[in-house]
Design a protein around this motif. Structure first.
Motif, PDB file in Angstrom:
ATOM      1  N   GLU A   1       0.830  -1.202   0.000  1.00 48.51           N
ATOM      2  CA  GLU A   1       0.000   0.000   0.000  1.00 48.51           C
ATOM      3  C   GLU A   1       0.870   1.260   0.000  1.00 48.51           C
ATOM      4  O   GLU A   1       0.548   2.248  -0.659  1.00 48.51           O
ATOM      5  CB  GLU A   1      -0.926   0.002   1.214  1.00 48.51           C
ATOM      6  CG  GLU A   1      -1.945   1.104   1.176  1.00 48.51           C
ATOM      7  CD  GLU A   1      -2.924   1.045   2.335  1.00 48.51           C
ATOM      8  OE1 GLU A   1      -3.833   1.881   2.349  1.00 48.51           O
ATOM      9  OE2 GLU A   1      -2.788   0.181   3.217  1.00 48.51           O
TER      10      GLU A   1
ATOM     11  N   ARG B   1       1.953   1.966  -3.488  1.00 50.83           N
ATOM     12  CA  ARG B   1       0.861   2.537  -4.279  1.00 50.83           C
ATOM     13  C   ARG B   1       0.636   4.009  -3.950  1.00 50.83           C
ATOM     14  O   ARG B   1       0.395   4.822  -4.825  1.00 50.83           O
ATOM     15  CB  ARG B   1      -0.433   1.765  -4.005  1.00 50.83           C
ATOM     16  CG  ARG B   1      -0.777   0.742  -5.045  1.00 50.83           C
ATOM     17  CD  ARG B   1      -2.202   0.230  -4.927  1.00 50.83           C
ATOM     18  NE  ARG B   1      -2.748   0.132  -3.593  1.00 50.83           N
ATOM     19  CZ  ARG B   1      -2.617  -0.918  -2.779  1.00 50.83           C
ATOM     20  NH1 ARG B   1      -1.928  -1.957  -3.168  1.00 50.83           N
ATOM     21  NH2 ARG B   1      -3.159  -0.916  -1.595  1.00 50.83           N
ATOM     22  N   LYS B   2       0.694   4.348  -2.663  1.00 52.67           N
ATOM     23  CA  LYS B   2       0.390   5.708  -2.234  1.00 52.67           C
ATOM     24  C   LYS B   2       1.581   6.645  -2.342  1.00 52.67           C
ATOM     25  O   LYS B   2       1.422   7.851  -2.341  1.00 52.67           O
ATOM     26  CB  LYS B   2      -0.136   5.691  -0.809  1.00 52.67           C
ATOM     27  CG  LYS B   2      -1.474   4.976  -0.701  1.00 52.67           C
ATOM     28  CD  LYS B   2      -2.123   5.264   0.618  1.00 52.67           C
ATOM     29  CE  LYS B   2      -3.473   4.624   0.679  1.00 52.67           C
ATOM     30  NZ  LYS B   2      -4.545   5.531   0.395  1.00 52.67           N
TER      31      LYS B   2
END
Length: 68
Positions: free
Chosen positions: A50, A53-54
Motif C-alpha cells: 500500500e 501505491r500511495k
C-alpha cells in the motif's frame, strides 16, 4: 477533508483598484511535509504494498491528490 492532517490556506490574488470585479479567494492544499517537517518515531505505517501505491509510508503524509 476529514481524517487528514492537511491544511487549507486562502490565497487572494492581487488586483488593481480600478478592477470592476471583486477579488476571488482561492484555496490551496498545503502538503503535510510542510506542516509536519519532523518525522516522529513509532508512528503508524502503511503496509509495504500500500505504501508503494500511495507513495508514502506514513498515513499522515498521504494526500488525496496526485503529485504535480
Amino acid at each position: 477533508m476529514e481524517g487528514t492532517s492537511h491544511e487549507w490556506r486562502p490565497y487572494e490574488n492581487s488586483r488593481s483598484p480600478f478592477d470592476p470585479c471583486p477579488a476571488r479567494v482561492k484555496w490551496y492544499d498545503v502538503p503535510p511535509e510542510v506542516t509536519h517537517p519532523v518525522q516522529k518515531s513509532a508512528r503508524r505505517q502503511f503496509a509495504p504494498q500500500e505504501a508503494l501505491r500511495k507513495g508514502t509510508l506514513w498515513p499522515e503524509y498521504d494526500s488525496p491528490y496526485p503529485p504535480a
